[in-house]
Each structure stands twice: as structure tokens, then as C-alpha cells.
Design a protein around this motif. Structure first.
Motif, PDB file in Angstrom:
ATOM      1  N   THR A  62       0.822  -1.217   0.000  1.00 37.93           N
ATOM      2  CA  THR A  62       0.000   0.000   0.000  1.00 37.93           C
ATOM      3  C   THR A  62       0.851   1.260   0.000  1.00 37.93           C
ATOM      4  OG1 THR A  62      -0.041   0.034   2.413  1.00 37.93           O
ATOM      5  CG2 THR A  62      -1.863  -1.106   1.331  1.00 37.93           C
ATOM      6  N   GLY A  63       2.146   1.116   0.271  1.00 38.37           N
ATOM      7  CA  GLY A  63       3.009   2.289   0.369  1.00 38.37           C
ATOM      8  C   GLY A  63       2.864   3.013   1.700  1.00 38.37           C
ATOM      9  N   ASP A  64       2.243   2.362   2.679  1.00 38.42           N
ATOM     10  CA  ASP A  64       2.055   2.961   4.002  1.00 38.42           C
ATOM     11  C   ASP A  64       3.299   2.808   4.874  1.00 38.42           C
ATOM     12  OD1 ASP A  64      -0.600   4.071   4.730  1.00 38.42           O
ATOM     13  OD2 ASP A  64      -1.315   2.161   3.899  1.00 38.42           O
ATOM     14  N   GLU A  65       3.274   3.523   5.995  1.00 40.79           N
ATOM     15  CA  GLU A  65       4.283   3.332   7.034  1.00 40.79           C
ATOM     16  C   GLU A  65       3.749   2.325   8.041  1.00 40.79           C
ATOM     17  OE1 GLU A  65       5.072   6.973   9.111  1.00 40.79           O
ATOM     18  OE2 GLU A  65       7.054   7.124   8.211  1.00 40.79           O
ATOM     19  N   VAL A  66       4.669   1.583   8.675  1.00 46.60           N
ATOM     20  CA  VAL A  66       4.252   0.700   9.775  1.00 46.60           C
ATOM     21  C   VAL A  66       4.601   1.369  11.095  1.00 46.60           C
ATOM     22  CG1 VAL A  66       4.582  -1.523  10.914  1.00 46.60           C
ATOM     23  CG2 VAL A  66       4.583  -1.400   8.416  1.00 46.60           C
ATOM     24  N   SER A  67       3.593   1.550  11.929  1.00 49.90           N
ATOM     25  CA  SER A  67       3.834   2.086  13.265  1.00 49.90           C
ATOM     26  C   SER A  67       3.463   1.030  14.285  1.00 49.90           C
ATOM     27  CB  SER A  67       2.960   3.312  13.520  1.00 49.90           C
ATOM     28  OG  SER A  67       3.238   4.303  12.571  1.00 49.90           O
ATOM     29  N   ALA A  68       4.188   1.027  15.397  1.00 46.60           N
ATOM     30  CA  ALA A  68       3.833   0.115  16.484  1.00 46.60           C
ATOM     31  C   ALA A  68       3.418   0.931  17.694  1.00 46.60           C
ATOM     32  CB  ALA A  68       5.012  -0.776  16.828  1.00 46.60           C
ATOM     33  N   ILE A  69       2.527   0.372  18.487  1.00 47.10           N
ATOM     34  CA  ILE A  69       2.162   0.982  19.769  1.00 47.10           C
ATOM     35  C   ILE A  69       2.705   0.057  20.849  1.00 47.10           C
ATOM     36  CG2 ILE A  69       0.257   1.657  21.274  1.00 47.10           C
ATOM     37  CD1 ILE A  69      -1.418   2.207  18.772  1.00 47.10           C
ATOM     38  N   LEU A  70       3.537   0.619  21.707  1.00 43.58           N
ATOM     39  CA  LEU A  70       4.219  -0.174  22.731  1.00 43.58           C
ATOM     40  C   LEU A  70       3.928   0.461  24.086  1.00 43.58           C
ATOM     41  CD1 LEU A  70       6.389  -2.312  23.535  1.00 43.58           C
ATOM     42  CD2 LEU A  70       8.127  -0.588  22.986  1.00 43.58           C
ATOM     43  N   LEU A  71       3.231  -0.270  24.935  1.00 37.17           N
ATOM     44  CA  LEU A  71       2.829   0.290  26.225  1.00 37.17           C
ATOM     45  C   LEU A  71       3.383  -0.521  27.388  1.00 37.17           C
ATOM     46  CD1 LEU A  71      -0.969   0.980  25.510  1.00 37.17           C
ATOM     47  CD2 LEU A  71       1.009   2.420  24.970  1.00 37.17           C
ATOM     48  N   GLY A  72       3.683   0.186  28.471  1.00 34.76           N
ATOM     49  CA  GLY A  72       4.184  -0.465  29.679  1.00 34.76           C
ATOM     50  C   GLY A  72       4.960   0.538  30.493  1.00 34.76           C
ATOM     51  N   SER A  73       5.813   0.020  31.358  1.00 36.17           N
ATOM     52  CA  SER A  73       6.606   0.905  32.198  1.00 36.17           C
ATOM     53  C   SER A  73       8.075   0.525  32.051  1.00 36.17           C
ATOM     54  CB  SER A  73       6.129   0.761  33.649  1.00 36.17           C
ATOM     55  OG  SER A  73       6.910   1.546  34.495  1.00 36.17           O
ATOM     56  N   GLY A  74       8.906   1.489  31.694  1.00 35.47           N
ATOM     57  CA  GLY A  74      10.338   1.237  31.513  1.00 35.47           C
ATOM     58  C   GLY A  74      10.617   0.357  30.308  1.00 35.47           C
ATOM     59  N   ILE A  75       9.903   0.598  29.206  1.00 32.27           N
ATOM     60  CA  ILE A  75       9.985  -0.323  28.069  1.00 32.27           C
ATOM     61  C   ILE A  75      10.493   0.332  26.793  1.00 32.27           C
ATOM     62  CG2 ILE A  75       8.360  -2.157  28.707  1.00 32.27           C
ATOM     63  CD1 ILE A  75       7.067   0.727  26.814  1.00 32.27           C
ATOM     64  N   GLU A  76      10.929   1.597  26.894  1.00 34.32           N
ATOM     65  CA  GLU A  76      11.317   2.319  25.678  1.00 34.32           C
ATOM     66  C   GLU A  76      12.395   1.579  24.885  1.00 34.32           C
ATOM     67  OE1 GLU A  76      12.107   6.529  26.264  1.00 34.32           O
ATOM     68  OE2 GLU A  76      13.124   6.566  24.300  1.00 34.32           O
ATOM     69  N   SER A  77      13.297   0.918  25.612  1.00 31.67           N
ATOM     70  CA  SER A  77      14.418   0.244  24.935  1.00 31.67           C
ATOM     71  C   SER A  77      13.957  -0.924  24.053  1.00 31.67           C
ATOM     72  CB  SER A  77      15.413  -0.261  25.976  1.00 31.67           C
ATOM     73  OG  SER A  77      14.765  -1.222  26.785  1.00 31.67           O
ATOM     74  N   LEU A  78      12.711  -1.356  24.230  1.00 28.16           N
ATOM     75  CA  LEU A  78      12.219  -2.473  23.415  1.00 28.16           C
ATOM     76  C   LEU A  78      11.883  -2.052  21.980  1.00 28.16           C
ATOM     77  CD1 LEU A  78       9.799  -4.275  25.907  1.00 28.16           C
ATOM     78  CD2 LEU A  78      12.219  -4.716  25.481  1.00 28.16           C
ATOM     79  N   ALA A  79      11.776  -0.736  21.767  1.00 25.22           N
ATOM     80  CA  ALA A  79      11.354  -0.233  20.449  1.00 25.22           C
ATOM     81  C   ALA A  79      12.264  -0.764  19.340  1.00 25.22           C
ATOM     82  CB  ALA A  79      11.323   1.284  20.456  1.00 25.22           C
ATOM     83  N   ALA A  80      13.567  -0.793  19.607  1.00 23.02           N
ATOM     84  CA  ALA A  80      14.523  -1.220  18.583  1.00 23.02           C
ATOM     85  C   ALA A  80      14.221  -2.639  18.103  1.00 23.02           C
ATOM     86  CB  ALA A  80      15.942  -1.139  19.143  1.00 23.02           C
ATOM     87  N   GLY A  81      13.785  -3.480  19.011  1.00 24.95           N
ATOM     88  CA  GLY A  81      13.459  -4.866  18.676  1.00 24.95           C
ATOM     89  C   GLY A  81      12.343  -4.946  17.639  1.00 24.95           C
ATOM     90  N   LEU A  82      11.448  -3.951  17.660  1.00 29.67           N
ATOM     91  CA  LEU A  82      10.353  -3.931  16.683  1.00 29.67           C
ATOM     92  C   LEU A  82      10.873  -3.468  15.326  1.00 29.67           C
ATOM     93  CD1 LEU A  82       7.681  -2.417  19.069  1.00 29.67           C
ATOM     94  CD2 LEU A  82       7.595  -4.693  18.032  1.00 29.67           C
ATOM     95  N   GLY A  83      11.871  -2.561  15.355  1.00 28.73           N
ATOM     96  CA  GLY A  83      12.481  -2.065  14.122  1.00 28.73           C
ATOM     97  C   GLY A  83      13.081  -3.194  13.301  1.00 28.73           C
ATOM     98  N   LYS A  84      13.610  -4.165  14.006  1.00 31.18           N
ATOM     99  CA  LYS A  84      14.239  -5.301  13.335  1.00 31.18           C
ATOM    100  C   LYS A  84      13.260  -6.055  12.425  1.00 31.18           C
ATOM    101  CE  LYS A  84      17.186  -8.649  15.451  1.00 31.18           C
ATOM    102  NZ  LYS A  84      17.528  -9.243  16.736  1.00 31.18           N
ATOM    103  N   PHE A  85      11.985  -5.979  12.771  1.00 30.65           N
ATOM    104  CA  PHE A  85      10.976  -6.720  12.002  1.00 30.65           C
ATOM    105  C   PHE A  85      10.124  -5.793  11.132  1.00 30.65           C
ATOM    106  CE2 PHE A  85      12.417  -9.585  15.201  1.00 30.65           C
ATOM    107  CZ  PHE A  85      12.462 -10.803  14.551  1.00 30.65           C
ATOM    108  N   GLY A  86      10.690  -4.617  10.804  1.00 27.17           N
ATOM    109  CA  GLY A  86      10.039  -3.808   9.776  1.00 27.17           C
ATOM    110  C   GLY A  86       9.199  -2.645  10.251  1.00 27.17           C
ATOM    111  N   VAL A  87       9.348  -2.237  11.520  1.00 23.58           N
ATOM    112  CA  VAL A  87       8.541  -1.131  12.034  1.00 23.58           C
ATOM    113  C   VAL A  87       9.271   0.195  11.815  1.00 23.58           C
ATOM    114  CG1 VAL A  87       7.577  -0.109  14.141  1.00 23.58           C
ATOM    115  CG2 VAL A  87       7.347  -2.572  13.715  1.00 23.58           C
ATOM    116  N   ASP A  88       8.573   1.164  11.180  1.00 24.52           N
ATOM    117  CA  ASP A  88       9.185   2.464  10.911  1.00 24.52           C
ATOM    118  C   ASP A  88       9.152   3.378  12.129  1.00 24.52           C
ATOM    119  OD1 ASP A  88       9.574   2.079   7.995  1.00 24.52           O
ATOM    120  OD2 ASP A  88       7.381   1.986   7.969  1.00 24.52           O
TER     121      ASP A  88
END
Ligand SMILES: Cc1cc2nc3c(=O)[nH]c(=O)nc-3n(C[C@@H](O)[C@H](O)[C@H](O)COP(=O)(O)OP(=O)(O)OC[C@H]3O[C@@H](n4cnc5c(N)ncnc54)[C@H](O)[C@@H]3O)c2cc1C
Ligand SMILES: Cc1cc2nc3c(=O)[nH]c(=O)nc-3n(C[C@H](O)[C@H](O)[C@H](O)COP(=O)(O)OP(=O)(O)OC[C@H]3O[C@@H](n4cnc5c(N)ncnc54)[C@H](O)[C@@H]3O)c2cc1C
Lengths: 256, 323
Positions: B34-60
Motif C-alpha cells: 500500500t506504500g504505508d508506514e508501519v507504526s507500532a504501539i508499545l505500552l508499559g513501564s520502563g519499556i522504551e528500549s524495546l522499540a529497537a526490537g520492533l524495528g528489526k521486524f520492519g517497524v518504521d
């Protein structure tokens, strides 16, 4: 206490499901209809709470005329009264419309706990309980295997992947039932006789004042993908068969 | 116009769950069409560092909601935040995991947004830029193709069905600060399973036993096979109702729906309600002494013999192969 149990009439689990040639749905001519098995757990828990704490149990069902049989089954198990939401415009309802109809009917009734099944075994959505809770602005406890009622709150056990949670919430709330919660009772003969006289209020969509436009539409129903015929493993004894099976899993299926 | 494909990531105890990667990969595949961007929503406490792990699987892009009120997961809190992010960003598509948490959350969010949701999907595609979700109905006796009249189009994806494919993207973090209020539920206690085994719904290999096992102690031979294959032991309802195995092990219409790579059914006849829970497995093996047992109609490989003879031999053979 005021307890509500939502029940859906579904095809018996043994039913053969045939897809209509035009893909518009399933052919429901030959089907035997029963209460959704998960709703049996909900009704049973409602009756147990009533027996322990007093109060009454109201059954609510959305469905065509035949759904009345399922409401009567719940009344025969011991529920006190029923509401049957019956309207042809709801025949093609999605989970949101179904939940809206249930919410509109329940809003006007006193309600402390509302039981739903965790999912209906025909459409398998597993959405209505949570949607109903949101529409009523109350909390939801889904996939529950134990309910402890404590006056103004309730504590439940919810199994999740690899663990069990103990969760508490204040009333009113929606609880969705799964297997393990209890052993549903059968309707007794006197129960069946009594059920015939219990009141069931029949309502249509207009009386509830709900919108019936679907958000998610099943555009087409298709038969399941065909599975290629399997292979029977031959061998002189169990050891040979086991060795050949292991080889097939490794070399052909590549799964071990 | 609504745009962007959103995935609702799932984390527990500070680690992303496998289903999050499956969601990210499925979203990436759609977005590339579709030419869209992939965004993830990541919720919790002290979890910001997990974002990179989602990038590995194609999250912009990752929307991170880091807030003590979001840990552990409570429906009302997470639903408020997820619904707000989807709405504020006018999301076109939102994908959830059909895990216990994802099912609980997705239906609540769908009701908040008065939107359409297709549950437990086994395929998602785009047609004319719009989502079409394919899902089993009537316990897999037929499949429905679901289209959506509202945005975001929402679907929950059955765990273990969609491949997690690495495809590195930026995973740029946007912090969201959403006030959470009116939460009435509270997690009092988390009791972890002592076995430490992967849950059936997430297992790659399942060794399942039915009434043919004869009793609870006999499951030891299945445990041994499962250990060699790094799998999890499951059961039919007959075995659970007999008290041989706990409820959480039950596979079927009134138990768990599983889709492992390999499902080995031992002493299970293959009743329609059992098949309902495992027919989406990629490879099915049946070991049963009755050649007429219906399970053989679904099996890719069948062994007609006494399971008490076959299973220990199979364990020995597999041990040699995987060594
Ligand atoms: C001809 C036909 C066309 C359909 N078309 C569509 C369509 O276009 N889009 C679509 O999304 N769905 C469609 N459906 C299915 C739809 O009507 C589902 O019943 C609805 O989506 C609710 O989902 P579910 O039954 O899986 O309930 P779940 O969410 O799985 O049910 C959970 C629990 O909610 C309660 N509950 C559910 N339904 C009822 C009910 N009717 N009365 C009382 N309690 C209830 C029960 O306690 C149940 O255990 C169609 C069905 C038919 C027969
Ligand atoms: C509403 C409803 C919901 C249900 N939900 C579920 C569900 O979620 N899951 C489920 O599993 N069932 C469910 N059932 C039950 C289902 O109908 C069957 O009764 C059940 O699956 C049978 O379990 P089984 O195959 O272990 O036992 P059986 O049908 O008794 O089969 C035992 C098999 O073991 C074989 N066997 C015996 N000894 C040996 C040996 N030594 N070596 C090799 N093979 C041997 C026999 O040949 C036989 O095929 C449900 C039923 C209903 C009505």
C-alpha cells in the motif's frame, strides 16, 4: 444481586457446515441448534451466585425466533426471566451491532454482574463481552475460570499464556466464561415445566433505538483449504515405523 | 484520508512477545503493497528500549507509552491509550495479536472506536488499498473473508501462523503521554506455571495425548518426546475431563486453538471438536492403533500401531536425529 447472562443459540458442535454455492453464508437447513457451550458456563455461574447471595438472573439473547428455545433452556436451568431481541434487521449483525443491542437492553435493567461466554462457537469472534462492557462503561474480566464475589467487588482467576492472573474489579462488570469455571447443570423436568411460565420480553431493534449498520462485513464464506492426503507409515514393527516417521519429519516435512 | 498500518505490540516483564514480531512482519508485508508506514504501539513501564526490537521486524515508527499505570496490562488502561493513538493518527489498519491479551484489548478498542474487528485471522491481504481479513469460522469448518466499512480496519492475528521475518527499519520513537483514568480493575497476583514450558498457543511442536494414554502417569512418555523435540504436551478433552491433565492443556473447541509446525496426536480419535483446535497445524502426525480413527483423515503422517510401543521408539529416533 442482579445477574444477567447473555446466551447465543449456535449450531451443535457436531453439525456439518456446508458453505452455500454463492459464498453468501452457510446452509443452515439441517442444523441442530443448542446453547453456546461457553454460555452454559455463564448461566451456571449466574445461578450459583444467585443461590449463594440471593437475587435474580435475567437471560438476554439476540437471535431469530428459534433462539427462544435457548432462552427457555436457560430458564429451565433456573434463571428467572428472559429478554429476546428478535428482529430480521439483526440477522446480519456483526459483533458491534450485537453488543449494541445487548447493551441497549441491559442499560435499563439493574445489573451487578453480566456473564457472557468467552466466544460463540459458530462465528468464533470472542468480541461481544468486551464490547458490551465498553458500551456500558464498566470493566471486563475475560476468559475467567473462577469467580469470587465479595459484596461490591469481584475477584477472578484468568489464565494467560504461561501464567494465571488474579484480577479484582468493582461492580458492575462483565465476566466472560471459559471451560474450567464450573460444571453446567442440566435442566430438570420440573425446571422445564416451570420455564414455560417464566416471563420473556420480546423486543425489536427499533424499540432499543440502536443503529444496525455493520462495521465488519463477512463478504464471502469459503470452504476450508483442502489438505493433501496423508501418508501411512509402513514397517515391520513399531521401531521401524518410528524410525521412518522421524526420517519423514526431518527430511520431508522439515519440522524437526 | 486514514493512513498508516499500526500494530499493537505485546510485551510482558520487559520482553517483547513473539506475536509482536509476527504482527510487525505481517504489517510490513501489507505496507509494502500500500506504500504505508508501519507504526507500532508499545505500552508499559520502563519499556522504551524495546522499540529497537520492533524495528528489526520492519517497524518504521514506535509510539511508546511509558507509564506506571500501564504495567502490568489492565484492559481499561491500555484500551484508552491504544484507541486514542489510533484515532489521533487516523490509522487505516490496526493489527493485534489474537493472544489472551490481544483478544481482550482489541474488542474493547473496537467498541471505543465503534469500528469493525475480525478476530483470530489466518491471513490478511489488501484489495484496492483496503484490508481483507481471512478468518476461520465454525471452528475451521469454513472461512470468512471480512471487509471493513469503518477505519481503522482492525484484525487480530492468530499466533504462530504469520512468519516473523527480519527486515530492519528505523523504529523512530515518539513518546506519548496519555492520561489514564477511571481504571477499576487491578491485577492482584501473577502465578507463573511451574513447568516453564512454552504455552500451547505459541509452541512450535506439540505432543498431544488422549484417552488412549490410559492414565496420568503414562504421559511421561509424551513428556520425554516433547523434551527431545523442545515441544509442549497437550491433551484431548477426554484426558482433561478424566483429571489426567490440567485444563490449560486442552486443545479443541472448548480448549485452546493451536497452530504449531508439528502436532503429534497420540491415542486421540480425532473428534470434530478436537480437530477444531488443531487443524491449522502445519504438519499433523497421528499415532493410533485404530486405522479407522478420524484423526487419520487430517494427518500428514499416520502410524497405525500401539502408541506405547511407537512413542518411546520415536523419542529414541528423534534423539539421534536432533543430536
Ligand atoms: C447470515 C449471517 C450473516 C452474518 N454476517 C456477518 C457480517 O457481515 N459481519 C460480521 O461481523 N458478522 C456476521 N455474522 C456473525 C455475527 O452475527 C456474529 O454473531 C456477531 O459478530 C457476534 O460474534 P459471535 O457470535 O462470534 O460472538 P462472540 O463475540 O464470540 O460471543 C461471545 C459471547 O457474547 C454473547 N453473545 C454473542 N452473540 C450473542 C447473541 N446473539 N445474543 C446474546 N448473546 C450473545 C454470548 O455470551 C457469547 O458467548 C453473520 C452471521 C450470520 C448468521
Ligand atoms: C460441546 C463439546 C465440546 C467439546 N470440546 C472438546 C475439545 O475442546 N477438545 C477435545 O479434545 N474434545 C472436545 N469434546 C469431546 C470430543 O467429542 C471427544 O469426546 C474427545 O475429543 C475424545 O477424546 P479422545 O480422542 O482422547 O478419546 P477417544 O475418542 O476415546 O479416543 C481414544 C483413541 O485412542 C486410541 N487408542 C487407545 N489405546 C491406544 C493405544 N494403546 N495405542 C494407540 N492408540 C490407542 C483409540 O483407538 C481411540 O481412537 C467436546 C465435546 C462436546 C460435546
Amino acid at each position: 444481586m442482579n445477574i444477567i447472562a447473555c446466551v447465543k443459540q449456535v449450531p451443535d458442535t457436531e453439525a456439518q457446515i456446508k458453505v452455500k454455492a454463492d459464498g453468501s453464508g452457510i446452509d443452515d437447513g439441517q442444523i441442530k441448534w443448542v446453547m453456546n457451550p461457553y454460555d452454559e458456563y455463564g448461566v451456571e455461574e449466574a445461578l450459583k451466585l444467585k443461590e449463594k447471595n440471593g437475587g435474580d438472573v435475567t437471560i438476554v439473547s439476540v437471535g431469530p425466533a428459534r433462539a427462544m428455545e435457548t432462552i427457555r433452556t436457560a430458564l429451565a436451568m433456573g434463571a428467572d426471566k428472559g429478554i429476546h431481541i428478535c428482529d430480521a434487521v439483526l440477522d446480519n449483525a456483526d459483533a458491534f451491532v450485537t453488543a449494541s443491542a445487548l447493551a441497549a437492553a441491559i442499560k435499563g435493567l439493574p445489573h451487578d454482574i453480566i456473564f457472557c461466554g468467552q466466544r460463540a462457537i459458530d462465528d468464533d469472534s470472542g468480541q461481544v463481552g468486551a464490547m458490551l462492557a465498553e458500551l456500558l462503561g464498566i470493566s471486563q474480566l475475560t476468559l475467567v475460570t473462577k469467580v469470587d464475589f465479595a459484596g461490591s467487588s469481584v475477584k477472578v482467576i484468568r489464565p494467560i499464556e504461561g501464567a494465571q492472573l488474579s484480577v479484582e474489579t468493582s461492580l458492575p462488570c462483565v465476566v466472560t466464561a471459559q471451560k474450567g469455571l464450573n460444571e453446567p447443570r442440566y435442566a430438570s423436568l420440573p425446571g422445564i415445566m416451570k420455564a414455560k411460565k417464566k416471563p420473556v420480553d420480546v423486543k425489536n431493534a427499533a424499540a432499543l433505538g440502536i443503529a444496525t449498520d455493520v462495521k465488519a462485513k463477512v463478504a464471502k464464506v469459503i470452504p476450508p483449504p483442502a489438505r493433501a492426503a496423508g501418508k501411512i507409515i509402513c514397517g515391520d514393527d513399531a521401531a521401524q515405523k518410528a524410525a521412518e516417521l522421524a526420517r519423514c519429519l526431518r527430511e520431508e516435512a522439515k519440522v524437526i | 484520508m486514514a493512513k498508516g498500518i499500526f500494530v499493537i505490540a505485546e510485551q510482558r516483564d520487559g520482553a517483547l512477545r513473539k506475536v509482536s514480531f509476527e504482527l510487525a512482519s505481517a504489517a510490513r508485508k501489507l505496507a509494502d503493497q500500500t506504500g504505508d508506514e508501519v507504526s507500532a504501539i508499545l505500552l508499559g513501564s520502563g519499556i522504551e528500549s524495546l522499540a529497537a526490537g520492533l524495528g528489526k521486524f520492519g517497524v518504521d515508527k514506535v509510539f511508546v507509552g511509558d507509564n506506571a499505570a500501564l504495567e502490568p496490562y489492565v484492559t481499561e488502561a491500555h484500551a484508552q491509550v491504544v484507541a486514542k493513538i489510533l484515532k489521533d493518527n487516523d490509522a487505516a489498519i490496526a493489527l493485534f495479536g489474537a493472544s489472551v491479551q490481544g483478544k481482550d484489548l482489541s474488542a474493547r478498542v473496537a467498541a471505543k472506536l465503534a469500528g469493525g474487528l475480525a478476530t483470530d485471522c489466518t491471513d490478511v491481504k489488501v484489495d484496492g488499498g483496503k484490508l481483507v481479513a481471512v478468518r476461520p469460522m465454525y471452528a475451521g469448518k469454513c472461512f470468512g473473508e471480512v471487509v471493513f466499512n469503518t477505519t481503522p480496519a482492525m484484525a487480530s492475528l492468530r499466533p504462530n501462523v504469520f512468519a516473523a521475518v527480519e527486515n530492519a527499519k528505523a523504529a523512530a520513537v515518539t513518546k506519548v503521554d496519555v492520561a489514564v483514568d477511571g481504571v477499576k480493575s487491578k491485577v492482584l497476583e501473577v502465578q507463573k506455571d511451574a513447568s516453564g514450558k512454552v504455552d500451547l498457543t505459541e509452541a512450535n511442536i506439540i505432543v498431544s495425548g488422549g484417552r488412549g494414554m490410559k492414565g496420568p502417569d503414562e504421559y511421561k512418555i509424551l513428556e520425554e518426546l516433547a523434551d527431545v523435540l523442545k515441544g509442549t504436551v497437550g491433551a484431548s478433552r477426554a484426558a482433561v475431563d478424566a483429571g489426567w491433565r490440567p485444563q490449560k492443556d486442552q486443545v479443541g473447541q472448548t480448549g485452546k486453538v493451536v497452530s504449531p509446525n508439528l502436532y503429534i496426536a497420540c491415542g486421540i480419535s480425532g473428534a470434530i471438536q478436537h480437530l477444531a483446535g488443531m487443524s491449522s497445524s502445519k504438519c499433523i502426525v497421528a499415532i493410533n492403533k485404530d486405522a479407522e480413527a478420524p484423526i487419520f483423515t487430517k494427518a500428514d503422517f499416520g502410524v497405525v500401531d500401539d502408541l506405547f510401543k511407537v512413542v518411546p521408539e520415536l523419542t529414541a529416533a528423534c534423539k539421534k536425529l536432533v543430536a
